[in-house]
Motif scaffolding. Structure first.
Motif, PDB file in Angstrom:
ATOM      1  N   ALA A 105       0.932  -1.103   0.143  1.00 12.71           N
ATOM      2  CA  ALA A 105       0.056  -0.193   0.037  1.00 12.71           C
ATOM      3  C   ALA A 105       0.849   1.210   0.039  1.00 12.71           C
ATOM      4  N   SER A 106       1.947   1.244   0.671  1.00 13.13           N
ATOM      5  CA  SER A 106       2.864   2.415   0.776  1.00 13.13           C
ATOM      6  C   SER A 106       3.532   2.555  -0.571  1.00 13.13           C
ATOM      7  N   ILE A 107       3.881   1.399  -0.969  1.00 13.18           N
ATOM      8  CA  ILE A 107       4.440   1.774  -2.510  1.00 13.18           C
ATOM      9  C   ILE A 107       3.658   2.158  -3.583  1.00 13.18           C
ATOM     10  N   LEU A 108       2.523   1.815  -3.219  1.00 11.53           N
ATOM     11  CA  LEU A 108       1.325   2.189  -4.509  1.00 11.53           C
ATOM     12  C   LEU A 108       0.776   3.745  -4.219  1.00 11.53           C
ATOM     13  N   LEU A 109       0.966   4.357  -2.909  1.00 13.96           N
ATOM     14  CA  LEU A 109       0.432   5.410  -2.686  1.00 13.96           C
ATOM     15  C   LEU A 109       0.487   6.469  -3.628  1.00 13.96           C
ATOM     16  N   ALA A 110       1.929   6.956  -3.971  1.00 13.56           N
ATOM     17  CA  ALA A 110       1.956   8.059  -5.093  1.00 13.56           C
ATOM     18  C   ALA A 110       1.270   7.814  -6.228  1.00 13.56           C
ATOM     19  N   PHE A 111       1.238   6.682  -6.901  1.00 13.98           N
ATOM     20  CA  PHE A 111       0.280   6.224  -7.996  1.00 13.98           C
ATOM     21  C   PHE A 111      -1.121   6.442  -7.526  1.00 13.98           C
TER      22      PHE A 111
END
Length: 148
Positions: A128-134
């Protein structure tokens, strides 16, 4: 391999370098749209401002409060997103999701550097943290499209 060794591998020098050199960290004064996303699991947050003209992102700003993995992803996205069409952003997010969740290939250009996050596929609590910016960017894109 021990869990400690796996974590050391996960937080590679390249990931830490990307996190330390995050691009476009100044919020925009007059964005077309703004969105904020939060990961309930870890509390990471990303706020994104975009300027869109004729379906192309012409300016981008972000405020990232996330772990090194989320920061590294935001760094790659921030460095490459200006000039992207809205469909390229969706494609990049979908490819990153597939890489993490279903052993897909690394994202294609312009987000190919996200391949550095492949070792994180084994750490579902970090996805979830990795996908946040997208995810925040896509929410901003939807806002921009709704107001167009």
């Amino acid at each position: 391999m021990s869990a400690e060794t796996d974590l050391i591998r996960l937080y590679s020098g390249r990931i830490l370098a990307l996190a330390a050199d995050m691009q476009r960290t100044t919020r925009l004064d007059n964005p077309t749209a703004t969105a904020k996303k939060r990961s309930p699991l870890c509390g990471s947050t990303v706020t994104v401002d975009i300027t869109v003209q004729e379906g192309v992102i012409t300016d981008y700003g972000q405020d990232v409060k996330a772990c090194a993995l989320g920061q590294a992803a935001a760094s790659v996205i921030g460095a490459n997103i200006v000039g992207c069409t809205l469909s390229q952003v969706r494609q990049g997010r979908d490819e990153l999701y597939a890489m993490l969740k279903s052993d897909g290939s690394a994202p294609s250009a312009p987000f190919i550097e996200l391949e550095v996050l492949q070792p994180a596929k084994d750490y579902k609590n970090r996805h979830a943290s990795i996908l946040l910016a997208f995810d925040a960017t896509l929410d901003a894109v939807q806002e921009a499209q709704a107001s167009a």
